[in-house]
Design a protein around this motif. Structure first.
Motif, PDB file in Angstrom:
ATOM      1  N   ASN A 210      -5.167  -1.736   6.728  1.00  0.00           N
ATOM      2  CA  ASN A 210      -5.463  -2.339   8.027  1.00  0.00           C
ATOM      3  C   ASN A 210      -6.405  -3.517   7.834  1.00  0.00           C
ATOM      4  O   ASN A 210      -7.542  -3.518   8.293  1.00  0.00           O
ATOM      5  N   THR A 214     -10.496  -4.254   8.337  1.00  0.00           N
ATOM      6  CA  THR A 214     -11.328  -3.875   7.195  1.00  0.00           C
ATOM      7  C   THR A 214     -11.645  -5.030   6.246  1.00  0.00           C
ATOM      8  O   THR A 214     -12.542  -4.918   5.430  1.00  0.00           O
ATOM      9  N   ASP A 238       2.328   1.388   8.103  1.00  0.00           N
ATOM     10  CA  ASP A 238       1.166   2.078   8.686  1.00  0.00           C
ATOM     11  C   ASP A 238       1.631   2.883   9.894  1.00  0.00           C
ATOM     12  O   ASP A 238       2.314   2.341  10.756  1.00  0.00           O
ATOM     13  N   GLN A 333      -6.189   2.390   1.786  1.00  0.00           N
ATOM     14  CA  GLN A 333      -6.389   3.832   1.956  1.00  0.00           C
ATOM     15  C   GLN A 333      -5.201   4.615   2.528  1.00  0.00           C
ATOM     16  O   GLN A 333      -5.086   5.814   2.297  1.00  0.00           O
ATOM     17  N   ARG A 657     -10.890   3.821   9.875  1.00  0.00           N
ATOM     18  CA  ARG A 657     -11.975   2.926  10.292  1.00  0.00           C
ATOM     19  C   ARG A 657     -11.692   2.187  11.574  1.00  0.00           C
ATOM     20  O   ARG A 657     -10.554   2.014  11.962  1.00  0.00           O
ATOM     21  N   LEU A 659     -13.000  -1.685  13.287  1.00  0.00           N
ATOM     22  CA  LEU A 659     -13.516  -2.984  12.856  1.00  0.00           C
ATOM     23  C   LEU A 659     -15.036  -3.066  12.897  1.00  0.00           C
ATOM     24  O   LEU A 659     -15.660  -3.694  12.048  1.00  0.00           O
ATOM     25  N   HIS A 661     -17.549  -0.781  12.780  1.00  0.00           N
ATOM     26  CA  HIS A 661     -18.483   0.085  12.074  1.00  0.00           C
ATOM     27  C   HIS A 661     -18.190   0.148  10.591  1.00  0.00           C
ATOM     28  O   HIS A 661     -17.062  -0.034  10.162  1.00  0.00           O
ATOM     29  N   LYS A 767      -6.318  11.320   4.542  1.00  0.00           N
ATOM     30  CA  LYS A 767      -5.339  10.777   5.477  1.00  0.00           C
ATOM     31  C   LYS A 767      -4.295  11.791   5.927  1.00  0.00           C
ATOM     32  O   LYS A 767      -3.451  11.455   6.754  1.00  0.00           O
TER      33      LYS A 767
HETATM   34  N1  LIG Z   1     -14.671  -2.397   9.635  1.00  0.00           N
HETATM   35  C1  LIG Z   1     -14.757  -1.789   8.447  1.00  0.00           C
HETATM   36  N2  LIG Z   1     -14.281  -2.414   7.349  1.00  0.00           N
HETATM   37  C2  LIG Z   1     -14.354  -1.793   6.158  1.00  0.00           C
HETATM   38  C3  LIG Z   1     -14.947  -0.512   6.020  1.00  0.00           C
HETATM   39  C4  LIG Z   1     -15.464   0.107   7.194  1.00  0.00           C
HETATM   40  O1  LIG Z   1     -15.996   1.237   7.151  1.00  0.00           O
HETATM   41  N3  LIG Z   1     -15.334  -0.566   8.376  1.00  0.00           N
HETATM   42  N4  LIG Z   1     -14.981   0.111   4.809  1.00  0.00           N
HETATM   43  C5  LIG Z   1     -14.586  -0.596   3.619  1.00  0.00           C
HETATM   44  C6  LIG Z   1     -14.052   0.397   2.666  1.00  0.00           C
HETATM   45  S1  LIG Z   1     -15.151   1.240   1.679  1.00  0.00           S
HETATM   46  C7  LIG Z   1     -12.725   0.633   2.533  1.00  0.00           C
HETATM   47  S2  LIG Z   1     -12.195   1.776   1.369  1.00  0.00           S
HETATM   48  C8  LIG Z   1     -11.736  -0.152   3.239  1.00  0.00           C
HETATM   49  C9  LIG Z   1     -10.593   0.693   3.801  1.00  0.00           C
HETATM   50  O2  LIG Z   1      -9.715  -0.144   4.458  1.00  0.00           O
HETATM   51  P1  LIG Z   1      -8.313   0.382   5.010  1.00  0.00           P
HETATM   52  O3  LIG Z   1      -7.600   1.177   4.006  1.00  0.00           O
HETATM   53  O4  LIG Z   1      -7.604  -0.793   5.574  1.00  0.00           O
HETATM   54  O5  LIG Z   1      -8.807   1.324   6.241  1.00  0.00           O
HETATM   55  P2  LIG Z   1      -8.450   2.793   6.748  1.00  0.00           P
HETATM   56  O6  LIG Z   1      -8.696   2.760   8.212  1.00  0.00           O
HETATM   57  O7  LIG Z   1      -9.177   3.806   5.964  1.00  0.00           O
HETATM   58  O8  LIG Z   1      -6.903   3.060   6.464  1.00  0.00           O
HETATM   59  C10 LIG Z   1      -5.921   2.070   6.569  1.00  0.00           C
HETATM   60  C11 LIG Z   1      -4.718   2.513   7.336  1.00  0.00           C
HETATM   61  O9  LIG Z   1      -4.039   3.582   6.710  1.00  0.00           O
HETATM   62  C12 LIG Z   1      -3.194   4.120   7.696  1.00  0.00           C
HETATM   63  N5  LIG Z   1      -2.595   5.376   7.244  1.00  0.00           N
HETATM   64  C13 LIG Z   1      -3.000   6.620   7.473  1.00  0.00           C
HETATM   65  N6  LIG Z   1      -2.181   7.520   6.877  1.00  0.00           N
HETATM   66  C14 LIG Z   1      -1.205   6.809   6.275  1.00  0.00           C
HETATM   67  C15 LIG Z   1      -0.047   7.158   5.498  1.00  0.00           C
HETATM   68  O10 LIG Z   1       0.245   8.316   5.217  1.00  0.00           O
HETATM   69  N7  LIG Z   1       0.728   6.135   5.057  1.00  0.00           N
HETATM   70  C16 LIG Z   1       0.444   4.844   5.334  1.00  0.00           C
HETATM   71  N8  LIG Z   1       1.263   3.916   4.863  1.00  0.00           N
HETATM   72  N9  LIG Z   1      -0.642   4.489   6.041  1.00  0.00           N
HETATM   73  C17 LIG Z   1      -1.453   5.455   6.514  1.00  0.00           C
HETATM   74  C18 LIG Z   1      -4.119   4.233   8.888  1.00  0.00           C
HETATM   75  O11 LIG Z   1      -3.379   4.274  10.096  1.00  0.00           O
HETATM   76  C19 LIG Z   1      -4.995   3.004   8.753  1.00  0.00           C
HETATM   77  O12 LIG Z   1      -4.654   1.977   9.677  1.00  0.00           O
HETATM   78  O13 LIG Z   1     -12.342  -0.863   4.299  1.00  0.00           O
HETATM   79  C20 LIG Z   1     -13.495  -1.606   3.924  1.00  0.00           C
HETATM   80  N10 LIG Z   1     -13.810  -2.404   5.069  1.00  0.00           N
END
Ligand SMILES: Nc1nc2c(c(=O)[nH]1)N[C@H]1C(S)=C(S)[C@@H](COP(=O)(O)OP(=O)(O)OC[C@H]3O[C@@H](n4cnc5c(=O)[nH]c(N)nc54)[C@H](O)[C@@H]3O)O[C@H]1N2
Ligand SMILES: Nc1nc2c(c(=O)[nH]1)N[C@H]1C(S)=C(S)[C@@H](COP(=O)(O)OP(=O)(O)OC[C@H]3O[C@@H](n4cnc5c(=O)[nH]c(N)nc54)[C@H](O)[C@@H]3O)O[C@H]1N2
Ligand SMILES: [Mo]
Length: 827
Positions: A210, A214, A238, A333, A657, A659, A661, A767
């Motif tokens: 996402n 993120t 997603d 993630q 997550r 946006l 927090h 997840k």
């Molecule tokens: N605003 C914000 N930004 C951050 C962070 C934060 O806490 N807040 N943390 C940082 C860190 S440490 C990290 S690791 C990153 C994480 O960043 P992302 O991985 O982009 O964030 P998540 O929300 O954990 O998960 C991403 C997406 O995975 C989807 N998902 C859930 N289950 C599945 C599945 O089985 N298959 C698929 N294909 N998708 C699935 C969810 O719907 C979600 O939209 O963000 C970083 N940036």
């Protein structure tokens, strides 16, 4: 110059550009209390520590305090732009709740003490245990949020000095799969992609990522391409309707936990239609025949059925991917935090490999990091890797590290891979680990199955040290709490996803008696009496720059080569991408050009693992498989998730997550603009599911799994039916009393999640769990979920949902750039 409410408009104003053009600069600046640039006393170079993107910025200081930030126009990463957390998150530094004195537990209560007493207690317990029970009674659990210099020092202390194998980072929860997938396919960690690939790509595919929320600034880069001529096509995988999904050419919303099936279906269609670069495969890869054989069992119809996506859409996605000229793939993630995490992430590598889309502009894979400095935890070996991407199973590599550290190589435990965090928690539970030193992470909120984690951390027999900047849920359980200085209050370097290294300068003094993590680690090593072979202090440096110079020697000749960098070189201009050495003095924008990989048997970081069992591949097997150091194509069969919906637990629960927090909110809840945008937990459910139950926006629900319960208001969002989503940010430190949810309902998503992990990367499964949900009440109040993001209401709602806005104190200045932004290091 424009002003924009950057809570309402997280990505700011568009600056469109076309393929192959330079991304225009736009400098974002936020100064508190109506201050202007003229009021600022001094500016100090750094980059953001609230995600992995590495947005470069300068900290504004007035009267000795941080008063704001301004994006760095000269930097290759962000060309001056900042995201909402970058703009407002620094306010946490100035919070009155900062820890300012060490705390020690006396008669059950944490009381203030002095540094000598606190450190003598920590070092004393270490020495006692070393004498009584040996190094395996001692564990270190660190983070992805300190600086490179701190991890390298900690790795030296733990692996080289104490000699324990029990050292890991919260990177285990975060990017363990990124590292594992890169090792499987390319023999070593290190991202093939570069952010400039966004400027060139004609297809950008985001897998479980996402990015809009993120890595807001990287998403801004994509939005600017989408607004310009010849925009790229976007593929989104997603289960939720994220902003990425809303901009996608094809959005596949699979059932959580079916990623390998989906990838195999896509690869089947691509191979079947011959959209494959055979010349690339012949010259640079091994393993394609096995993949092809495996894919026979995964026709699109089967994949579409299991993943529950329309087969035409799956075919359409395969067609787009199969015809991309310049394909950039990203993974995060949604793939990493599931039961076949590495297997799924490796299939994305396979996609770019079989299409020959690597090492050229626009062609790359970013196995994303999440935390700002997670890459460094891995590089330095503070997380279950070995410093400098050395190979644990290669005696020569262990010997070369021992030489750098001037110790006997038997001192470095290498009888097996370092213990992963989930196993360390088990050892603490069973009582073989008796001392746990936690730095920069909050496991009492971020680990799965919190009821269990609290019981482990609370144990009398476990000596728990917590080094943090606030009195977190975890710190409240500690025997000793060490107050740390943080970003802006100490100097160091860190590396983002695309290998760009930034220097972060000290801008202000830390509050009270708080000390830099580096200083605390060095003090600890001295008090424990750690020495090298010649009886000299093991840690040879006393400051960050000294540690950086030590680290450079450790990387010499390794993939992650820093020898061409220095603080002086990192000062003033743009960040620099490693490898950076005599051969590439300005850094390296793209690795793996011309099929040159780091996977030769005597050089690689890992020989790989079995995709199903996680068993390590032996050196002999690896040599037979990949004697010439090519890219390895690894096939994976699909296995269903471990928990499948039942009558009692009919929903799939996913977490993640929003946006506004960051993680357990220790910083973002203390930034008023961010906290107001998402003040309370909520739970997302599809409109069809809510309608079937006659439930409405804001109804109070109880979500439960066999592990626990959470209470949250309902947001009817664009999530797929059958799936619930909970943000995982909400612990209990800011609740009255700040104590754990004694019997009452919790609000931390991890009350519900399961103790289980991917067999290869050992990353926990945040997840996918199964859950049930019931309604506790309805009072017409809407939920507090943001309306600007994936949690946007799915349809006109019955309740009056206020639009997410920041107001006057969220107005940010956006200034057009002067041009002349450097886009990269060496080419
Ligand atoms: N605003 C914000 N930004 C951050 C962070 C934060 O806490 N807040 N943390 C940082 C860190 S440490 C990290 S690791 C990153 C994480 O960043 P992302 O991985 O982009 O964030 P998540 O929300 O954990 O998960 C991403 C997406 O995975 C989807 N998902 C859930 N289950 C599945 C599945 O089985 N298959 C698929 N294909 N998708 C699935 C969810 O719907 C979600 O939209 O963000 C970083 N940036
Ligand atoms: N359910 C669920 N759980 C998850 C996830 C999910 O998607 N769903 N995601 C997982 C992921 S990817 C991650 S990265 C983890 C994050 O989990 P955590 O690491 O536990 O989360 P943070 O809140 O970032 O904790 C960092 C701590 O370090 C402190 N800190 C900040 N700066 C400094 C510093 O300079 N020095 C010191 N000593 N301390 C500092 C902060 O105050 C905070 O307490 O959560 C994981 N848990
Ligand atoms: Mo993460």
């Amino acid at each position: 110059m424009a002003r924009s409410d950057r809570i309402a408009e997280p990505w700011g104003t568009r600056t469109p550009y076309g393929p192959g053009e330079e991304w225009p600069a736009r400098v974002d600046m936020y100064l508190a209390d109506g201050l202007t640039e003229q009021d600022v006393d001094s500016w100090h170079q750094t980059a953001s520590v609230l995600h992995s993107n590495g947005d470069a910025m300068d900290i504004a200081v007035k009267d000795g305090s941080i008063v704001g930030v301004r994006g760095r126009e000269v930097d290759r990463v962000n060309h001056g732009r900042l995201g909402p957390k970058d703009l407002f998150g620094w306010q946490a530094n100035n919070s009155p709740d900062r820890l300012t004195k060490p705390l020690i537990r006396r008669d059950g209560e944490l009381v203030e003490t002095d540094w000598d007493t606190a450190m003598d207690a920590v070092a004393g317990r270490t020495k006692e245990l070393l004498a009584e029970r040996g190094p395996s009674s001692i564990g270190f659990y660190t983070t992805g949020q300190l600086f490179l210099e701190e991890y390298y020092t900690l790795a030296l202390i733990g692996h080289g000095g104490i000699g324990t194998n029990h050292m890991d980072g919260n990177t285990r929860l975060c990017t363990a799969t990124a590292a594992a997938a890169l090792k499987e396919s390319f023999g070593s960690d290190g991202q093939p992609g570069s952010y400039t690939d966004v400027d060139h790509a004609d297809v950008i595919a985001l897998f479980g990522h996402n990015m809009a929320e993120t890595q807001t600034v990287l998403w801004t880069r994509i939005l600017d391409r989408l607004a310009g001529p010849n925009p790229p096509q976007v593929i989104c995988v997603d289960p939720r309707e994220t902003e990425v999904a809303r901009h996608a050419t094809v959005h596949l919303a699979p059932r959580p936990g079916t990623n390998v099936m989906l990838m195999n279906g896509l690869l089947h269609e691509i191979v079947e239609n011959g959209w494959v670069d055979h010349d690339y495969l012949d010259r640079y890869t091994v393993g394609f025949d096995e993949l092809k054989k495996m894919l026979a069992d995964y026709p699109p119809e089967v994949a579409a059925e299991v993943c529950d996506v329309p087969v035409e859409e799956l075919r359409r996605a395969a067609h787009v991917l199969g015809h991309a000229e310049r394909l950039l793939s990203t993974v995060l993630q949604g793939f990493y935090q599931s039961h076949q995490a590495t297997a799924a992430a490796v299939q994305v590598n396979n996609l770019n490999i079989i299409r020959g889309k690597l090492g050229k502009p626009g062609c790359g894979v970013l196995q994303m990091n999440g935390q700002p400095t997670a890459q460094n935890t891995r590089e330095c070996g503070a997380d279950g890797d070995m410093a400098g991407f050395r190979n644990w199973s290669n005696e020569e590599h262990v010997k070369s590290l021992a030489k750098v550290w001037n110790i006997d190589y038997h001192q470095i435990p290498h009888y097996s891979a370092p213990t992963h965090l989930m196993q360390m928690m088990r050892y603490a539970e069973d009582g073989s680990i008796r001392f746990l030193y936690v730095s920069g992470t909050n496991p009492a909120v971020s680990l799965p199955e919190l009821g269990r984690i609290r019981e482990i951390l609370k144990q009398e027999r476990l000596f728990l040290v917590v080094q943090d900047i606030f009195l977190t849920e975890t710190a409240q359980l500690a025997d000793v709490v060490l107050p740390a200085a943080t970003w802006g209050e100490k100097t160091g370097t860190f590396t983002n996803v695309d290998r760009t290294v930034h220097l972060s300068e000290k801008a202000v003094e830390p509050p009270g008696e708080a000390r830099a993590d580096l200083d605390i680690f060095i003090d600890y090593a001295r008090r424990v009496g750690l020495e090298d072979k010649d009886g000299e202090p093991l840690v040879k440096w006393t400051d960050a720059e000294g540690a950086f110079e030590g680290w450079k020697e450790c990387t010499r000749g390794r993939p992650v080569d820093y020898t061409g960098m220095s603080y002086a070189k990192l000062r003033g201009g743009s960040g620099i991408q490693w490898p950076c050495n005599d051969e590439h003095p300005d850094g390296t924008e793209r690795i793996y050009a011309d099929g040159q990989f780091w996977s030769a048997p005597d050089y690689c970081e890992s020989y790989g693992r079995d995709m199903v069992t996680g068993a390590p591949v032996s050196p002999v097997e690896y040599k037979a498989l990949n004697p010439d150091g090519k890219a390895v194509i690894k096939a994976a069969e699909y296995l269903p998730p471990h928990e499948l919906p039942t009558e009692d637990y009919p929903f799939l629960l996913t977490t993640g997550r929003t946006l506004y927090h960051f993680h357990t909110r220790t910083k973002t809840a203390r930034a008023p603009q961010l906290q107001r945008a998402a003040p309370e937990v909520w739970v997302e459910m599809a409109a069809s599911e809510a309608e079937a139950r006659d439930w409405h926006e804001g109804d109070l629900l109880e979500v439960s799994t066999p592990r626990g319960k959470v209470e949250a208001r309902l947001r009817i969002s664009g999530i797929r039916p059958g799936v619930l989503f909970l943000p995982f940010h909400y612990g209990y430190w800011d609740r009255p009393g700040g104590h754990e949810p004694d019997g009452e309902l919790g609000r931390a998503a991890n009350e519900l999640t399961i103790t289980d992990w991917d067999p290869v990367s050992k990353q926990p499964l945040f997840k996918s769990a199964t859950a049930q949900v019931r309604r506790l009440g309805a009072d017409g109040e809407p939920s507090a979920a943001p309306t600007t993001t994936a949690s946007r209401p799915a349809r006109p709602v019955d309740a009056d949902v206020p639009t997410t806005r920041g107001g006057p104190d969220a107005e940010v200045e956006e200034r057009a750039g002067q041009g002349a932004t450097s886009t990269g290091g060496g080419r």
